[in-house]
Motif scaffolding. Structure first.
Motif, PDB file in Angstrom:
ATOM      1  N   TRP A  79       0.940  -1.410  -0.335  1.00 19.12           N
ATOM      2  CA  TRP A  79       0.282   0.369  -0.228  1.00 19.12           C
ATOM      3  C   TRP A  79       0.732   1.453   0.269  1.00 19.12           C
ATOM      4  O   TRP A  79       1.080   2.311  -0.239  1.00 19.12           O
ATOM      5  N   GLY A  80       1.491   1.138   0.616  1.00 17.63           N
ATOM      6  CA  GLY A  80       2.828   2.695   0.409  1.00 17.63           C
ATOM      7  C   GLY A  80       2.984   2.704  -0.784  1.00 17.63           C
ATOM      8  O   GLY A  80       3.916   3.520  -1.268  1.00 17.63           O
ATOM      9  N   GLU A  81       3.927   1.466  -1.333  1.00 20.86           N
ATOM     10  CA  GLU A  81       4.512   1.583  -2.375  1.00 20.86           C
ATOM     11  C   GLU A  81       3.646   2.274  -3.774  1.00 20.86           C
ATOM     12  O   GLU A  81       3.233   2.891  -4.528  1.00 20.86           O
ATOM     13  N   PHE A  82       1.820   1.697  -3.878  1.00 22.12           N
ATOM     14  CA  PHE A  82       0.998   2.070  -3.724  1.00 22.12           C
ATOM     15  C   PHE A  82       1.257   3.719  -4.438  1.00 22.12           C
ATOM     16  O   PHE A  82       0.856   4.495  -5.201  1.00 22.12           O
ATOM     17  N   THR A  83       0.771   3.346  -3.094  1.00 25.32           N
ATOM     18  CA  THR A  83       0.463   5.971  -2.193  1.00 25.32           C
ATOM     19  C   THR A  83       1.717   6.179  -3.269  1.00 25.32           C
ATOM     20  O   THR A  83       1.535   7.300  -3.842  1.00 25.32           O
ATOM     21  N   PHE A  84       3.457   6.390  -2.565  1.00 21.01           N
ATOM     22  CA  PHE A  84       3.958   6.738  -3.206  1.00 21.01           C
ATOM     23  C   PHE A  84       4.197   7.020  -4.458  1.00 21.01           C
ATOM     24  O   PHE A  84       3.873   7.884  -5.485  1.00 21.01           O
ATOM     25  N   THR A  85       3.732   6.399  -6.000  1.00 26.04           N
ATOM     26  CA  THR A  85       3.385   6.166  -6.847  1.00 26.04           C
ATOM     27  C   THR A  85       2.640   6.478  -7.398  1.00 26.04           C
ATOM     28  O   THR A  85       3.033   7.737  -8.074  1.00 26.04           O
ATOM     29  N   PHE A  86       1.037   6.361  -6.789  1.00 26.95           N
ATOM     30  CA  PHE A  86      -0.067   7.229  -7.196  1.00 26.95           C
ATOM     31  C   PHE A  86       0.083   9.134  -6.704  1.00 26.95           C
ATOM     32  O   PHE A  86      -0.069   9.798  -7.631  1.00 26.95           O
ATOM     33  N   LEU A  87       0.713   9.387  -5.637  1.00 31.64           N
ATOM     34  CA  LEU A  87       1.388  11.112  -5.443  1.00 31.64           C
ATOM     35  C   LEU A  87       2.605  11.225  -6.548  1.00 31.64           C
ATOM     36  O   LEU A  87       2.302  12.362  -6.748  1.00 31.64           O
ATOM     37  N   LEU A  88       3.366  10.647  -6.889  1.00 31.34           N
ATOM     38  CA  LEU A  88       3.451  10.558  -7.683  1.00 31.34           C
ATOM     39  C   LEU A  88       3.477  11.081  -9.158  1.00 31.34           C
ATOM     40  O   LEU A  88       3.896  12.575  -9.353  1.00 31.34           O
ATOM     41  N   ASN A  89       2.360  10.100  -9.385  1.00 30.87           N
ATOM     42  CA  ASN A  89       2.081  10.812 -11.400  1.00 30.87           C
ATOM     43  C   ASN A  89       0.963  11.701 -10.284  1.00 30.87           C
ATOM     44  O   ASN A  89       1.011  12.658 -11.591  1.00 30.87           O
ATOM     45  N   VAL A  90       0.087  11.975  -9.575  1.00 35.94           N
ATOM     46  CA  VAL A  90      -0.690  13.828  -9.129  1.00 35.94           C
ATOM     47  C   VAL A  90       0.406  14.578  -9.553  1.00 35.94           C
ATOM     48  O   VAL A  90       0.058  15.777  -9.807  1.00 35.94           O
ATOM     49  N   PHE A  91       1.780  14.669  -8.839  1.00 38.49           N
ATOM     50  CA  PHE A  91       2.342  15.677  -9.157  1.00 38.49           C
ATOM     51  C   PHE A  91       2.914  15.701 -10.367  1.00 38.49           C
ATOM     52  O   PHE A  91       3.346  17.325 -10.455  1.00 38.49           O
ATOM     53  N   PHE A  92       3.379  14.801 -10.683  1.00 38.58           N
ATOM     54  CA  PHE A  92       3.626  14.782 -12.711  1.00 38.58           C
ATOM     55  C   PHE A  92       2.616  15.251 -13.603  1.00 38.58           C
ATOM     56  O   PHE A  92       2.922  16.615 -14.378  1.00 38.58           O
TER      57      PHE A  92
END
Length: 80
Positions: A49-62
């Motif tokens: 869940w942490g890995e998914f959340t980090f990738t999701f937030l990184l995509n939102v930032f991009f």
């Protein structure tokens, strides 16, 4: 900015092209995000869940960077 019009247009085109590159990267990363979400749901372990959340937030930032870079590049290209 007090730059020549040609330089403004060149910088605007560069920003537009960079935003298109960012958009391509984001579209290509959607299957990775989907597989991480699927693994997080299946395994139900905090690490996934942490890995998914980090990738999701990184995509939102991009996505935000891409949007504003394209807008700024377009405005810079149209300015005189």
């Amino acid at each position: 900015m007090k730059l020549p019009t040609v330089l403004k247009r060149f910088i605007g085109v560069v920003f537009i092209l960079m935003s298109i590159g960012f958009l391509a990267r984001l579209i290509l990363s959607l299957p990775i995000l989907a597989s991480q979400f699927s693994q997080a749901v299946t395994q139900n372990i905090g690490y996934y869940w942490g890995e998914f959340t980090f990738t999701f937030l990184l995509n939102v930032f991009f996505w935000a960077v891409t949007f504003y870079m394209f807008r700024y590049g377009r405005n810079l290209f149209r300015s005189e």
